[in-house]
Design a protein around this motif. Structure first.
Motif, PDB file in Angstrom:
ATOM      1  N   GLY A  51      28.833  60.279  -1.623  1.00 38.99           N
ATOM      2  CA  GLY A  51      30.140  60.362  -2.246  1.00 38.99           C
ATOM      3  C   GLY A  51      30.546  61.753  -2.684  1.00 38.99           C
ATOM      4  N   PHE A  52      29.756  62.746  -2.368  1.00 43.71           N
ATOM      5  CA  PHE A  52      30.006  64.110  -2.808  1.00 43.71           C
ATOM      6  C   PHE A  52      31.155  64.734  -2.023  1.00 43.71           C
ATOM      7  CE2 PHE A  52      29.164  68.698  -2.337  1.00 43.71           C
ATOM      8  CZ  PHE A  52      29.213  69.074  -3.668  1.00 43.71           C
ATOM      9  N   VAL A  53      32.022  65.443  -2.722  1.00 38.71           N
ATOM     10  CA  VAL A  53      33.094  66.219  -2.107  1.00 38.71           C
ATOM     11  C   VAL A  53      32.921  67.655  -2.590  1.00 38.71           C
ATOM     12  CG1 VAL A  53      35.579  66.559  -1.895  1.00 38.71           C
ATOM     13  CG2 VAL A  53      34.658  64.235  -2.051  1.00 38.71           C
ATOM     14  N   SER A  54      32.699  68.557  -1.652  1.00 38.13           N
ATOM     15  CA  SER A  54      32.471  69.948  -2.019  1.00 38.13           C
ATOM     16  C   SER A  54      33.784  70.630  -2.375  1.00 38.13           C
ATOM     17  CB  SER A  54      31.810  70.695  -0.860  1.00 38.13           C
ATOM     18  OG  SER A  54      31.588  72.046  -1.216  1.00 38.13           O
ATOM     19  N   SER A  55      33.725  71.485  -3.361  1.00 38.34           N
ATOM     20  CA  SER A  55      34.898  72.294  -3.727  1.00 38.34           C
ATOM     21  C   SER A  55      34.849  73.659  -3.048  1.00 38.34           C
ATOM     22  CB  SER A  55      34.966  72.472  -5.244  1.00 38.34           C
ATOM     23  OG  SER A  55      33.804  73.144  -5.695  1.00 38.34           O
ATOM     24  N   VAL A  56      33.777  73.910  -2.292  1.00 42.18           N
ATOM     25  CA  VAL A  56      33.605  75.179  -1.600  1.00 42.18           C
ATOM     26  C   VAL A  56      34.397  75.154  -0.298  1.00 42.18           C
ATOM     27  CG1 VAL A  56      31.923  76.734  -0.543  1.00 42.18           C
ATOM     28  CG2 VAL A  56      31.292  75.407  -2.578  1.00 42.18           C
ATOM     29  N   GLU A  57      35.082  76.252  -0.004  1.00 41.35           N
ATOM     30  CA  GLU A  57      35.805  76.369   1.259  1.00 41.35           C
ATOM     31  C   GLU A  57      34.840  76.856   2.334  1.00 41.35           C
ATOM     32  OE1 GLU A  57      39.251  79.137   3.190  1.00 41.35           O
ATOM     33  OE2 GLU A  57      39.597  78.380   1.159  1.00 41.35           O
ATOM     34  N   TYR A  58      34.659  76.063   3.372  1.00 44.48           N
ATOM     35  CA  TYR A  58      33.739  76.386   4.459  1.00 44.48           C
ATOM     36  C   TYR A  58      34.510  76.621   5.750  1.00 44.48           C
ATOM     37  CZ  TYR A  58      29.814  74.767   1.594  1.00 44.48           C
ATOM     38  OH  TYR A  58      28.873  74.620   0.611  1.00 44.48           O
ATOM     39  N   THR A  59      33.854  77.313   6.682  1.00 42.11           N
ATOM     40  CA  THR A  59      34.401  77.517   8.028  1.00 42.11           C
ATOM     41  C   THR A  59      33.413  76.937   9.040  1.00 42.11           C
ATOM     42  OG1 THR A  59      33.334  79.640   8.490  1.00 42.11           O
ATOM     43  CG2 THR A  59      35.434  79.700   7.256  1.00 42.11           C
ATOM     44  N   HIS A  60      33.779  77.006  10.302  1.00 42.41           N
ATOM     45  CA  HIS A  60      32.855  76.564  11.350  1.00 42.41           C
ATOM     46  C   HIS A  60      31.590  77.428  11.366  1.00 42.41           C
ATOM     47  CE1 HIS A  60      35.615  73.619  12.574  1.00 42.41           C
ATOM     48  NE2 HIS A  60      36.240  74.255  13.551  1.00 42.41           N
ATOM     49  N   TYR A  61      31.698  78.676  10.901  1.00 46.32           N
ATOM     50  CA  TYR A  61      30.508  79.516  10.810  1.00 46.32           C
ATOM     51  C   TYR A  61      29.521  78.987   9.774  1.00 46.32           C
ATOM     52  CZ  TYR A  61      32.489  83.047  13.887  1.00 46.32           C
ATOM     53  OH  TYR A  61      32.996  83.714  14.974  1.00 46.32           O
ATOM     54  N   ASN A  62      30.018  78.394   8.690  1.00 45.23           N
ATOM     55  CA  ASN A  62      29.117  77.777   7.715  1.00 45.23           C
ATOM     56  C   ASN A  62      28.375  76.605   8.339  1.00 45.23           C
ATOM     57  OD1 ASN A  62      31.672  78.686   5.759  1.00 45.23           O
ATOM     58  ND2 ASN A  62      29.624  79.173   4.959  1.00 45.23           N
ATOM     59  N   LEU A  63      29.075  75.840   9.168  1.00 47.33           N
ATOM     60  CA  LEU A  63      28.413  74.728   9.867  1.00 47.33           C
ATOM     61  C   LEU A  63      27.338  75.284  10.803  1.00 47.33           C
ATOM     62  CD1 LEU A  63      28.034  71.786  10.664  1.00 47.33           C
ATOM     63  CD2 LEU A  63      29.942  72.063  12.271  1.00 47.33           C
ATOM     64  N   LEU A  64      27.664  76.320  11.556  1.00 48.46           N
ATOM     65  CA  LEU A  64      26.678  76.933  12.445  1.00 48.46           C
ATOM     66  C   LEU A  64      25.484  77.445  11.643  1.00 48.46           C
ATOM     67  CD1 LEU A  64      25.716  77.937  15.191  1.00 48.46           C
ATOM     68  CD2 LEU A  64      27.181  79.961  14.859  1.00 48.46           C
ATOM     69  N   SER A  65      25.736  78.095  10.531  1.00 46.27           N
ATOM     70  CA  SER A  65      24.668  78.595   9.674  1.00 46.27           C
ATOM     71  C   SER A  65      23.803  77.451   9.139  1.00 46.27           C
ATOM     72  CB  SER A  65      25.271  79.394   8.517  1.00 46.27           C
ATOM     73  OG  SER A  65      24.278  79.859   7.657  1.00 46.27           O
ATOM     74  N   THR A  66      24.419  76.319   8.820  1.00 41.75           N
ATOM     75  CA  THR A  66      23.691  75.144   8.340  1.00 41.75           C
ATOM     76  C   THR A  66      22.771  74.605   9.424  1.00 41.75           C
ATOM     77  OG1 THR A  66      25.529  74.600   6.864  1.00 41.75           O
ATOM     78  CG2 THR A  66      23.951  72.839   7.343  1.00 41.75           C
ATOM     79  N   ILE A  67      23.291  74.484  10.634  1.00 37.92           N
ATOM     80  CA  ILE A  67      22.484  73.987  11.760  1.00 37.92           C
ATOM     81  C   ILE A  67      21.342  74.950  12.054  1.00 37.92           C
ATOM     82  CG2 ILE A  67      22.520  73.478  14.240  1.00 37.92           C
ATOM     83  CD1 ILE A  67      25.479  72.512  13.743  1.00 37.92           C
ATOM     84  N   GLU A  68      21.631  76.241  12.049  1.00 45.12           N
ATOM     85  CA  GLU A  68      20.584  77.239  12.277  1.00 45.12           C
ATOM     86  C   GLU A  68      19.494  77.130  11.215  1.00 45.12           C
ATOM     87  OE1 GLU A  68      23.432  80.670  14.306  1.00 45.12           O
ATOM     88  OE2 GLU A  68      23.144  80.628  12.125  1.00 45.12           O
ATOM     89  N   SER A  69      19.889  76.883   9.975  1.00 45.73           N
ATOM     90  CA  SER A  69      18.923  76.751   8.885  1.00 45.73           C
ATOM     91  C   SER A  69      18.079  75.486   9.043  1.00 45.73           C
ATOM     92  CB  SER A  69      19.662  76.728   7.548  1.00 45.73           C
ATOM     93  OG  SER A  69      18.768  76.536   6.485  1.00 45.73           O
ATOM     94  N   ILE A  70      18.733  74.365   9.347  1.00 45.38           N
ATOM     95  CA  ILE A  70      18.009  73.100   9.513  1.00 45.38           C
ATOM     96  C   ILE A  70      16.970  73.214  10.624  1.00 45.38           C
ATOM     97  CG2 ILE A  70      18.259  70.708  10.329  1.00 45.38           C
ATOM     98  CD1 ILE A  70      20.982  70.647   8.834  1.00 45.38           C
ATOM     99  N   LEU A  71      17.339  73.870  11.720  1.00 47.61           N
ATOM    100  CA  LEU A  71      16.449  73.981  12.877  1.00 47.61           C
ATOM    101  C   LEU A  71      15.597  75.254  12.860  1.00 47.61           C
ATOM    102  CD1 LEU A  71      18.887  72.684  15.640  1.00 47.61           C
ATOM    103  CD2 LEU A  71      17.067  71.417  14.470  1.00 47.61           C
ATOM    104  N   ASN A  72      15.723  76.039  11.773  1.00 47.54           N
ATOM    105  CA  ASN A  72      14.940  77.262  11.610  1.00 47.54           C
ATOM    106  C   ASN A  72      15.095  78.198  12.813  1.00 47.54           C
ATOM    107  OD1 ASN A  72      13.282  78.928  10.080  1.00 47.54           O
ATOM    108  ND2 ASN A  72      11.416  78.145  11.026  1.00 47.54           N
ATOM    109  N   LEU A  73      16.347  78.485  13.163  1.00 46.07           N
ATOM    110  CA  LEU A  73      16.640  79.264  14.362  1.00 46.07           C
ATOM    111  C   LEU A  73      16.961  80.730  14.123  1.00 46.07           C
ATOM    112  CD1 LEU A  73      18.949  76.721  16.221  1.00 46.07           C
ATOM    113  CD2 LEU A  73      16.558  77.242  16.698  1.00 46.07           C
TER     114      LEU A  73
END
Length: 159
Positions: free
Chosen positions: A119-141
């Motif tokens: 149920g969390f709604v983030s107040s942070v403004e993200y871009t597609h680069y944040n999503l890419l950074s998240t995926i890179e972090s999850i997969l340790n890339l």
């Protein structure tokens, strides 16, 4: 659809990795057998992604597709990101802000995961680069050294 599939922009046509590009039917077979890779990128067709249809049509497709993923036995270790790339049909105003963003409206990104903060709604403004950074972090890339280099992972979305 090339404009929604970033992998076609890399010169891997003669690379063995191309054999890993599969259709949705094969993805669902792999899902049911528990044989998914560590990363899957799903590009709906233009009807299901609402470019050539209505949001209701896209919602109907998601309402049948997402349950197949979350009912899978391998879902307990999964992060499913549902991402939109436009605020309005044919809206060219863009998204985000900062070095790699352009002005425009907010776009939905939905995280479906047992590791998500419910149920969390983030107040942070993200871009597609944040999503890419998240995926890179999850997969340790590591990062590609572009907008992802300065964009932080979306850690607030997770428990």
């Amino acid at each position: 659809i090339a404009h929604h599939n970033p992998f076609v922009y890399f010169d891997i046509r003669n690379d063995d990795r191309c054999k890993n590009v599969i259709g949705l039917d094969e993805f669902l077979k792999d899902l049911s057998s528990g044989a998914l890779p560590n990363f899957s990128f799903i590009v709906p067709n233009n009807v299901h992604d609402t470019h050539d249809s209505t949001v209701a049509a896209g919602d109907k497709w998601l309402s049948t597709f997402v349950p197949k993923i979350i009912s899978s036995p391998i879902f307990n270790n999964t992060a499913l990101f549902i991402v939109y790339d436009e605020g309005k049909k044919h809206d060219k105003s863009g998204f985000g802000s900062g070095t790699y963003g352009v002005t425009g409206g907010r776009l939905p990104l939905i995280l479906v995961s047992p590791q998500a903060s419910e149920g969390f709604v983030s107040s942070v403004e993200y871009t597609h680069y944040n999503l890419l950074s998240t995926i890179e972090s999850i997969l340790n890339l590591g990062n590609l050294g572009k907008g992802d280099k300065i964009s932080k992972p979306m850690t607030d979305l997770f428990k």
